[in-house]
Every structure is written in structure tokens, then in C-alpha cells.
Design a protein around this motif. Structure first.
Motif, mmCIF file in Angstrom:
data_model
loop_
_atom_site.group_PDB
_atom_site.id
_atom_site.type_symbol
_atom_site.label_atom_id
_atom_site.label_comp_id
_atom_site.label_asym_id
_atom_site.label_seq_id
_atom_site.Cartn_x
_atom_site.Cartn_y
_atom_site.Cartn_z
ATOM 1 N N VAL A 152 -8.326 22.880 -12.486
ATOM 2 C CA VAL A 152 -8.318 24.335 -12.319
ATOM 3 C C VAL A 152 -6.974 24.821 -11.793
ATOM 4 C CG1 VAL A 152 -9.317 26.222 -10.977
ATOM 5 C CG2 VAL A 152 -10.814 24.520 -12.012
ATOM 6 N N ARG A 153 -6.413 24.097 -10.833
ATOM 7 C CA ARG A 153 -5.212 24.578 -10.154
ATOM 8 C C ARG A 153 -3.913 24.175 -10.841
ATOM 9 N NH1 ARG A 153 -6.421 24.285 -3.624
ATOM 10 N NH2 ARG A 153 -8.505 25.234 -3.698
ATOM 11 N N GLU A 154 -3.923 23.038 -11.557
ATOM 12 C CA GLU A 154 -2.677 22.516 -12.120
ATOM 13 C C GLU A 154 -2.747 22.277 -13.625
ATOM 14 O OE1 GLU A 154 -2.164 18.882 -9.952
ATOM 15 O OE2 GLU A 154 -2.813 19.851 -8.089
ATOM 16 N N ALA A 155 -3.898 22.589 -14.253
ATOM 17 C CA ALA A 155 -4.092 22.287 -15.677
ATOM 18 C C ALA A 155 -3.744 20.831 -15.960
ATOM 19 C CB ALA A 155 -3.267 23.228 -16.550
ATOM 20 N N ALA A 156 -4.316 19.931 -15.151
ATOM 21 C CA ALA A 156 -3.924 18.530 -15.154
ATOM 22 C C ALA A 156 -4.388 17.758 -16.389
ATOM 23 C CB ALA A 156 -4.462 17.847 -13.895
ATOM 24 N N PHE A 157 -5.370 18.299 -17.137
ATOM 25 C CA PHE A 157 -5.948 17.553 -18.253
ATOM 26 C C PHE A 157 -6.002 18.417 -19.517
ATOM 27 C CE2 PHE A 157 -8.073 16.278 -14.261
ATOM 28 C CZ PHE A 157 -7.486 15.029 -14.118
ATOM 29 N N ILE B 45 -20.158 23.903 -14.205
ATOM 30 C CA ILE B 45 -20.220 25.181 -14.918
ATOM 31 C C ILE B 45 -19.867 26.359 -14.016
ATOM 32 C CG2 ILE B 45 -22.725 25.435 -14.608
ATOM 33 C CD1 ILE B 45 -20.512 26.517 -17.639
ATOM 34 N N VAL B 46 -20.253 26.319 -12.744
ATOM 35 C CA VAL B 46 -19.899 27.434 -11.857
ATOM 36 C C VAL B 46 -18.391 27.451 -11.596
ATOM 37 C CG1 VAL B 46 -20.155 28.383 -9.527
ATOM 38 C CG2 VAL B 46 -22.174 27.688 -10.828
ATOM 39 N N THR B 47 -17.787 26.278 -11.462
ATOM 40 C CA THR B 47 -16.333 26.235 -11.327
ATOM 41 C C THR B 47 -15.680 26.851 -12.556
ATOM 42 O OG1 THR B 47 -16.371 24.276 -9.918
ATOM 43 C CG2 THR B 47 -14.327 24.723 -11.086
ATOM 44 N N TYR B 48 -16.216 26.560 -13.743
ATOM 45 C CA TYR B 48 -15.639 27.148 -14.949
ATOM 46 C C TYR B 48 -15.803 28.667 -14.955
ATOM 47 C CZ TYR B 48 -14.736 28.602 -19.675
ATOM 48 O OH TYR B 48 -14.233 29.274 -20.761
ATOM 49 N N LEU B 49 -16.969 29.158 -14.579
ATOM 50 C CA LEU B 49 -17.179 30.606 -14.546
ATOM 51 C C LEU B 49 -16.183 31.276 -13.601
ATOM 52 C CD1 LEU B 49 -21.090 30.754 -14.385
ATOM 53 C CD2 LEU B 49 -19.639 31.162 -16.390
ATOM 54 N N MET B 50 -15.981 30.671 -12.444
ATOM 55 C CA MET B 50 -15.033 31.237 -11.484
ATOM 56 C C MET B 50 -13.612 31.142 -12.014
ATOM 57 S SD MET B 50 -16.692 29.697 -7.997
ATOM 58 C CE MET B 50 -15.395 30.378 -6.967
ATOM 59 N N ALA B 51 -13.267 30.000 -12.625
ATOM 60 C CA ALA B 51 -11.930 29.843 -13.187
ATOM 61 C C ALA B 51 -11.671 30.894 -14.270
ATOM 62 C CB ALA B 51 -11.772 28.436 -13.757
ATOM 63 N N ARG B 52 -12.687 31.133 -15.090
ATOM 64 C CA ARG B 52 -12.531 32.130 -16.159
ATOM 65 C C ARG B 52 -12.320 33.521 -15.569
ATOM 66 N NH1 ARG B 52 -12.222 32.155 -21.294
ATOM 67 N NH2 ARG B 52 -12.813 33.974 -22.507
ATOM 68 N N SER B 53 -13.020 33.819 -14.485
ATOM 69 C CA SER B 53 -12.887 35.150 -13.878
ATOM 70 C C SER B 53 -11.479 35.378 -13.325
ATOM 71 C CB SER B 53 -13.936 35.339 -12.775
ATOM 72 O OG SER B 53 -13.605 34.598 -11.620
ATOM 73 N N PHE B 54 -10.753 34.286 -13.034
ATOM 74 C CA PHE B 54 -9.375 34.399 -12.556
ATOM 75 C C PHE B 54 -8.354 34.075 -13.650
ATOM 76 C CE2 PHE B 54 -11.535 33.959 -8.429
ATOM 77 C CZ PHE B 54 -10.931 35.007 -7.738
ATOM 78 N N GLY B 55 -8.810 34.008 -14.902
ATOM 79 C CA GLY B 55 -7.897 33.854 -16.024
ATOM 80 C C GLY B 55 -7.266 32.481 -16.165
ATOM 81 N N LYS B 56 -7.946 31.445 -15.677
ATOM 82 C CA LYS B 56 -7.401 30.096 -15.805
ATOM 83 C C LYS B 56 -7.417 29.673 -17.280
ATOM 84 C CE LYS B 56 -6.933 29.757 -11.382
ATOM 85 N NZ LYS B 56 -5.606 29.742 -10.739
ATOM 86 N N PRO B 57 -6.376 28.984 -17.736
ATOM 87 C CA PRO B 57 -6.230 28.701 -19.177
ATOM 88 C C PRO B 57 -7.047 27.501 -19.644
ATOM 89 C CG PRO B 57 -4.332 27.857 -17.984
ATOM 90 C CD PRO B 57 -5.195 28.561 -16.958
ATOM 91 N N MET B 58 -8.345 27.707 -19.730
ATOM 92 C CA MET B 58 -9.227 26.668 -20.247
ATOM 93 C C MET B 58 -10.380 27.311 -20.989
ATOM 94 S SD MET B 58 -11.015 25.322 -16.723
ATOM 95 C CE MET B 58 -9.460 25.204 -15.866
ATOM 96 N N VAL B 59 -10.994 26.543 -21.889
ATOM 97 C CA VAL B 59 -12.026 27.070 -22.779
ATOM 98 C C VAL B 59 -13.202 26.098 -22.799
ATOM 99 C CG1 VAL B 59 -12.544 27.858 -25.114
ATOM 100 C CG2 VAL B 59 -10.228 28.115 -24.215
#
Length: 281
Positions: free
Chosen positions: A44-49, A56-70
Motif C-alpha cells: 500500500v505504501r511503497e507499491a512493493a509488488f 479487502i478492507v485494506t484495499y477499500l481504504m487504499a482505493r479511497s486514498f487513490g493508491k495505484p492498485m486494482v
């Protein structure tokens, strides 16, 4: 194409991780994190992978902050949650509706198991979540999230605090300590009744890919999904979700997460995917 990959050891990932299932298009360089959730923060923080298991909740939160993952429509961990809540019976009987004003510990306020259990407590038992004194031990995977819970003293362990009477209950834990009992008295019956009511198996972990990979290499994304699906099919005990079942489970955890202010609004399930991954349903 070699892909930096975070993927835990699950029933549905065994064939992929042990090399029984291979691809001529992509290869995986598996990162080693134990437990796997320790790798979610660097993703989430470094796009390490390029490919990552993700709560799933981490993904929902990441999406709400525009993190570049799908999101990919691949579930690697799903389970009923009622058995992951404990209280100390030595201090007297405690039931879900008794939690008002109590001290409840949870590893992080943003864990997926915690979000599911709080949703169950609030919506099926009428528990006022704001009336509980929440104590946490770790920060959120998503750095931008502002956690207002009380932090446990340094060095304290969540289950030991429950045993010692410093907490009244904990969420997201299991223990065979004789003093600790399930908060839901008949776990199997509660889970069955909950499933009959909601027709949902709670999703914990799915798989995401980097936004850059999805945009630049959609063929590789499709291949990753194919391999994950084939690996899951190789294990009869791996999680099985039809499109409708996945839709219902995702929508419910979205609603719970919005209700608990983990995300600013309830997403539509389609918003969790992009053009490349939405077509894989």
C-alpha cells in the motif's frame, strides 16, 4: 515477464506456489512475509509488488486514498468471523449486547476481521460501536488513515491483556486458554443463522495488481487471473464464489466499512475493478 508477488500459503494457492501450474507468459518472484499480512503495508505504501494478496478492507481504504492498485476477482481467504471474538469468563459472563462501555482490544482498528465483527455487532446485535473503548496495537496499513483509538502500552500483547483483565474482550483472535471463551456463545449456530440471514460468506483476502501493470500489460493480468483460478480449482477446499456471491459479500463489507468510517463513502462493487479486471468476472 517476472512479477514481484506477495501470496500466502492457502489451499487455493498451493498449486501455483509449488510450480504445479505454470505459464509461458509470466513467472512469479514470491516475497517471504510471515504472516502474509505484514506485506500489505509495503504494497500500500511503497507499491512493493506487481501482484499482491490483500485484505479487502485494506484495499477499500487504499482505493479511497487513490493508491495505484486494482482488484482481481480472486478470493484466497474467506471465513465466518464469529469464532474470532473472545472474552475472559473469569470476570463473569459477557455477551455481544454487554459490550457498551467495555474495553475491547483489536490488533488494528482497520483489520478486515475487525470490520466484519463490528458490522455484525452493530447490525445484528444493536451494539453502539461508539460506546466501546477500543484499544489497538498497530497502526493501519494505509498511512493516511487517522486512527483515534487508544493505543496499548508498548510491549503489551493483546491476548495476555485479556487474560490479565486489562481488556474485557478482543476481536480477531483465537486462544485455547481455559479462561477465554467465545463472545458468541454457540459459534456454529450463530454463523449458520447469520448466513441464512445474509446469504454471504465473509471475504477476508483477495488479490490485487498494480495499476501500472493493469494499464500497460492487461494480457499479463488476465494470465495471472487464469493461473489463480486454475490453482484454486485444483483444491476442492479452496474458497468458491459465484459472481453473485462475491458481489453480495463485497457489497456488505463495503457497507460495513463506510458505516464504521473506514472509507468516506460506500463504493459500488464495480468501482473496485478497472476495465481489464472487471472483464474477468
Amino acid at each position: 515477464m517476472r512479477l514481484r508477488t506477495l501470496l500466502g500459503d492457502h489451499l487455493g494457492t498451493t498449486a501455483l506456489k509449488n510450480g504445479s501450474i505454470r505459464s509461458d507468459m509470466v513467472a512469479f518472484d514470491f516475497a517471504q512475509y510471515s504472516p502474509t499480512n505484514k506485506g500489505f503495508k509495503p504494497m500500500v505504501r511503497e507499491a512493493a509488488f506487481d501482484v499482491s494478496e490483500m485484505a479487502i478492507v485494506t484495499y477499500l481504504m487504499a482505493r479511497s486514498f487513490g493508491k495505484p492498485m486494482v482488484l482481481l476477482p480472486d478470493v484466497v481467504l474467506a471465513r465466518f468471523q464469529h469464532g474470532h471474538a473472545l472474552y475472559n469468563a473469569k470476570a463473569g459472563k459477557l455477551a455481544p449486547r454487554d459490550l457498551k462501555g467495555k474495553r475491547v482490544g483489536i490488533r488494528s482498528f482497520t483489520t478486515t476481521t475487525g470490520a466484519w465483527l463490528r458490522g455484525i455487532l452493530a447490525n445484528d446485535y444493536g451494539v453502539d460501536l461508539d460506546s466501546i473503548e477500543w484499544m489497538t496495537f498497530e497502526d493501519a496499513h494505509v498511512a493516511e488513515f487517522v486512527d483515534t483509538t487508544k493505543r496499548a502500552p508498548a510491549g503489551k500483547q493483546i491476548v495476555q491483556m485479556l487474560i490479565d483483565g486489562e481488556l474485557d474482550a478482543v476481536l480477531g483472535e483465537k486462544s485455547d486458554h481455559p479462561d477465554l471463551k467465545p463472545l458468541f456463545s454457540d459459534v456454529a449456530a450463530e454463523e449458520k443463522a447469520w448466513f441464512d440471514r445474509h446469504k454471504v460468506v465473509p471475504i477476508n483476502h483477495m488479490v490485487v495488481v498494480s495499476q501500472a501493470m493493469s494499464e500497460k500489460h492487461p494480457d499479463a493480468v488476465r494470465e495471472v487471473h487464469r493461473l489463480l483460478a486454475e490453482s484454486a480449482t485444483a483444491s476442492p477446499a479452496a474458497p468458491r464464489f459465484s459472481r453473485d456471491e462475491m458481489q453480495r459479500s463485497l457489497q456488505l463489507i463495503i457497507d460495513y466499512s463506510a458505516q464504521q468510517k473506514l472509507i468516506p463513502r460506500a463504493f459500488g462493487v464495480d468501482e473496485l475493478f478497472d476495465n481489464a479486471t472487471r472483464a474477468l468476472w
